[in-house]
Design a protein around this motif. Sequence first.
Motif, PDB file in Angstrom:
ATOM      1  N   LEU A 273       0.817  -1.211   0.000  1.00 58.31           N
ATOM      2  CA  LEU A 273       0.000   0.000   0.000  1.00 58.31           C
ATOM      3  C   LEU A 273       0.851   1.260   0.000  1.00 58.31           C
ATOM      4  CD1 LEU A 273      -2.721  -1.061   2.613  1.00 58.31           C
ATOM      5  CD2 LEU A 273      -2.907  -1.040   0.108  1.00 58.31           C
ATOM      6  N   ALA A 274       2.097   1.136   0.416  1.00 52.98           N
ATOM      7  CA  ALA A 274       2.981   2.300   0.504  1.00 52.98           C
ATOM      8  C   ALA A 274       4.255   2.038  -0.287  1.00 52.98           C
ATOM      9  CB  ALA A 274       3.327   2.593   1.965  1.00 52.98           C
ATOM     10  N   PRO A 275       4.870   3.099  -0.829  1.00 54.65           N
ATOM     11  CA  PRO A 275       6.126   2.916  -1.565  1.00 54.65           C
ATOM     12  C   PRO A 275       7.263   2.618  -0.600  1.00 54.65           C
ATOM     13  CG  PRO A 275       5.661   5.246  -1.326  1.00 54.65           C
ATOM     14  CD  PRO A 275       4.463   4.517  -0.768  1.00 54.65           C
ATOM     15  N   PRO A 276       8.338   2.020  -1.084  1.00 56.61           N
ATOM     16  CA  PRO A 276       9.508   1.837  -0.228  1.00 56.61           C
ATOM     17  C   PRO A 276      10.173   3.187   0.013  1.00 56.61           C
ATOM     18  CG  PRO A 276      10.052   1.282  -2.482  1.00 56.61           C
ATOM     19  CD  PRO A 276       8.580   1.567  -2.466  1.00 56.61           C
ATOM     20  N   PRO A 277      11.010   3.299   1.041  1.00 52.38           N
ATOM     21  CA  PRO A 277      11.740   4.563   1.224  1.00 52.38           C
ATOM     22  C   PRO A 277      12.595   4.853  -0.011  1.00 52.38           C
ATOM     23  CG  PRO A 277      12.027   3.084   3.109  1.00 52.38           C
ATOM     24  CD  PRO A 277      11.365   2.283   2.035  1.00 52.38           C
ATOM     25  N   LEU A 278      12.524   6.084  -0.498  1.00 46.21           N
ATOM     26  CA  LEU A 278      13.346   6.411  -1.664  1.00 46.21           C
ATOM     27  C   LEU A 278      14.834   6.327  -1.339  1.00 46.21           C
ATOM     28  CD1 LEU A 278      11.963   9.249  -3.919  1.00 46.21           C
ATOM     29  CD2 LEU A 278      12.383   6.860  -4.429  1.00 46.21           C
ATOM     30  N   MET A 279      15.169   6.427  -0.048  1.00 48.68           N
ATOM     31  CA  MET A 279      16.562   6.255   0.336  1.00 48.68           C
ATOM     32  C   MET A 279      17.047   4.851  -0.015  1.00 48.68           C
ATOM     33  SD  MET A 279      19.283   7.614   1.429  1.00 48.68           S
ATOM     34  CE  MET A 279      18.680   9.191   2.039  1.00 48.68           C
ATOM     35  N   ARG A 280      16.148   3.885  -0.018  1.00 46.83           N
ATOM     36  CA  ARG A 280      16.532   2.526  -0.405  1.00 46.83           C
ATOM     37  C   ARG A 280      16.995   2.503  -1.861  1.00 46.83           C
ATOM     38  NH1 ARG A 280      12.720  -2.910  -0.963  1.00 46.83           N
ATOM     39  NH2 ARG A 280      14.455  -4.386  -1.193  1.00 46.83           N
ATOM     40  N   GLU A 281      16.261   3.180  -2.724  1.00 46.90           N
ATOM     41  CA  GLU A 281      16.661   3.275  -4.126  1.00 46.90           C
ATOM     42  C   GLU A 281      18.041   3.938  -4.239  1.00 46.90           C
ATOM     43  OE1 GLU A 281      15.311   6.326  -7.450  1.00 46.90           O
ATOM     44  OE2 GLU A 281      13.709   4.864  -7.053  1.00 46.90           O
ATOM     45  N   HIS A 282      18.249   5.003  -3.470  1.00 51.07           N
ATOM     46  CA  HIS A 282      19.519   5.719  -3.501  1.00 51.07           C
ATOM     47  C   HIS A 282      20.671   4.818  -3.046  1.00 51.07           C
ATOM     48  CE1 HIS A 282      22.341   8.998  -3.284  1.00 51.07           C
ATOM     49  NE2 HIS A 282      22.504   8.857  -1.980  1.00 51.07           N
ATOM     50  N   ARG A 283      20.456   4.057  -1.972  1.00 52.91           N
ATOM     51  CA  ARG A 283      21.506   3.162  -1.481  1.00 52.91           C
ATOM     52  C   ARG A 283      21.810   2.059  -2.500  1.00 52.91           C
ATOM     53  NH1 ARG A 283      23.460   6.765   1.596  1.00 52.91           N
ATOM     54  NH2 ARG A 283      22.505   7.046   3.636  1.00 52.91           N
ATOM     55  N   LEU A 284      20.808   1.593  -3.208  1.00 55.78           N
ATOM     56  CA  LEU A 284      21.050   0.573  -4.236  1.00 55.78           C
ATOM     57  C   LEU A 284      21.919   1.127  -5.354  1.00 55.78           C
ATOM     58  CD1 LEU A 284      17.533  -1.104  -4.358  1.00 55.78           C
ATOM     59  CD2 LEU A 284      19.679  -2.253  -3.764  1.00 55.78           C
ATOM     60  N   TYR A 285      21.692   2.370  -5.735  1.00 55.40           N
ATOM     61  CA  TYR A 285      22.555   2.981  -6.748  1.00 55.40           C
ATOM     62  C   TYR A 285      23.998   3.087  -6.244  1.00 55.40           C
ATOM     63  CZ  TYR A 285      18.970   4.303 -10.146  1.00 55.40           C
ATOM     64  OH  TYR A 285      17.999   4.273 -11.113  1.00 55.40           O
ATOM     65  N   GLN A 286      24.167   3.465  -4.978  1.00 57.01           N
ATOM     66  CA  GLN A 286      25.513   3.543  -4.424  1.00 57.01           C
ATOM     67  C   GLN A 286      26.179   2.170  -4.399  1.00 57.01           C
ATOM     68  OE1 GLN A 286      24.368   5.470  -0.692  1.00 57.01           O
ATOM     69  NE2 GLN A 286      25.470   7.319  -1.318  1.00 57.01           N
ATOM     70  N   ALA A 287      25.408   1.150  -4.014  1.00 57.45           N
ATOM     71  CA  ALA A 287      25.946  -0.210  -3.986  1.00 57.45           C
ATOM     72  C   ALA A 287      26.296  -0.682  -5.390  1.00 57.45           C
ATOM     73  CB  ALA A 287      24.925  -1.144  -3.341  1.00 57.45           C
ATOM     74  N   ASP A 288      25.462  -0.341  -6.347  1.00 56.32           N
ATOM     75  CA  ASP A 288      25.713  -0.691  -7.749  1.00 56.32           C
ATOM     76  C   ASP A 288      27.052  -0.101  -8.207  1.00 56.32           C
ATOM     77  OD1 ASP A 288      25.433   0.142 -10.775  1.00 56.32           O
ATOM     78  OD2 ASP A 288      23.964  -1.441 -10.491  1.00 56.32           O
ATOM     79  N   TRP A 289      27.313   1.124  -7.786  1.00 53.94           N
ATOM     80  CA  TRP A 289      28.581   1.792  -8.123  1.00 53.94           C
ATOM     81  C   TRP A 289      29.760   1.017  -7.542  1.00 53.94           C
ATOM     82  CZ3 TRP A 289      27.888   5.466 -11.627  1.00 53.94           C
ATOM     83  CH2 TRP A 289      28.938   6.312 -11.955  1.00 53.94           C
ATOM     84  N   LEU A 290      29.608   0.536  -6.311  1.00 57.83           N
ATOM     85  CA  LEU A 290      30.679  -0.232  -5.669  1.00 57.83           C
ATOM     86  C   LEU A 290      30.972  -1.524  -6.426  1.00 57.83           C
ATOM     87  CD1 LEU A 290      29.862   0.104  -1.847  1.00 57.83           C
ATOM     88  CD2 LEU A 290      31.431   1.483  -3.231  1.00 57.83           C
ATOM     89  N   ILE A 291      29.931  -2.159  -6.952  1.00 55.40           N
ATOM     90  CA  ILE A 291      30.119  -3.389  -7.728  1.00 55.40           C
ATOM     91  C   ILE A 291      30.872  -3.094  -9.014  1.00 55.40           C
ATOM     92  CG2 ILE A 291      28.901  -5.169  -9.063  1.00 55.40           C
ATOM     93  CD1 ILE A 291      26.628  -4.949  -6.984  1.00 55.40           C
TER      94      ILE A 291
END
Length: 412
Positions: A273-291
């Motif tokens: 019913l609610a979106p995930p925290p947008l910070m989660r999306e941001h952290r995934l992008y940062q993690a993607d960069w690390l990979i």
Amino acid sequence: MVALSLTRKLAILADAAKYDASCASSGSEKRDSSKTGGIGSTEGSGICHSYAPDGRCISLLKLLLTNFCIYDCAYCINRSSSNVERARFSVDEVVRLTLDFYKRNYIEGLFLSSGIIRTPDYTMEQMVRVARTLRETHLFAGYIHLKVIPNAAPELLTEAGRWADRLSTNIELPTDTALEQFAPEKRPAEIRTAMARLRGKLDETTDDKKPTKAKPEKFAPAGQSTQMIIGADKADDAAILTRAAGLYSSYRLKRVYYSAFSPIPDASSRLPLAPPPLMREHRLYQADWLIRFYGFDVPEIVAGGEGGHLDLALDPKLAWALKHRGSFPIDINRADRELLLRVPGLGVSGVDRVLSSRRHHRLTLADLARLTASIDKVRPFIAAADWTPGGLTDDLRLRQKLAPPPKQLELF
């Protein structure tokens, strides 16, 4: 049915396209129309990042060819059962809009996706016609990004790559199980087949080892990308990043884009019913960069958080470092590139500057401050000619000091 004006179609189909995040225009070849008498360039200036109905200029004219769709994907606002206003552009209308917007310096190119109408082949052929008309008839040299329709004929994908700078095939959801649950008409194998075909064509046009004098035909010079919707299913960050790492290694992707799920009207009860925290999306992008650029693997990155999820309060590299204090401090005058890349606050260019500068003299903390923009974050984790962090690495307040409470962002 009342005929819609072009302005109304634009409002509907530009708004419908906002959910697709994979529209960056970086990585293409340099190209301009100065020698052809045509129009456009991939080196445009004074342009923002796409177009919205409220008049904001946002770099690419980002449209759906149509939001009619024969599929009924539960997470999609444009699913066949959705009660939304529908519209459809003709090929000529998209071409005219692109040229008009470019001449006004609103955009540097076109991002075109579509709902599926009639068949995948018919839809893909219409999108290819847009790109071909822009290139051949109008000698348009700006940027073009086309969304690939899975299960379209291989020859259509080949032609799409001939005219487009970048192609993208959305993986949709992080797991095959979730896709089968929420989009049963889509087949994970067909999506992967389309991506594999694009990889094959990209390999053909970039293989310098082939003993031939003929110059290979250009094919999607900016490569291919994909997008995953985050938070519609129960996949944790470990599953998301594992899928992303596999896609990078298997299909030569330029980018995986992460798009936070946005609740939609009349949604299925299976969806949150609610979106995930947008910070989660941001952290995934940062993690993607690390990979991609820092040599981290997925288990290392996820270990910085808890329960398979990234720590929302800390960037993933800092979270990893705080859980591996025994690996620090790292001597900036002796450590190799791989170790330096693990220092919080040191980016790829900063590490390269350190390696270059230390060939001439031993670096002090002041030297490092001139080479990086994040000396406060770096200082507790490094040793320099005149600096050791001492008790800083054991300071229980270090987490609070380096990581202020995150603020929730808004999606639109």
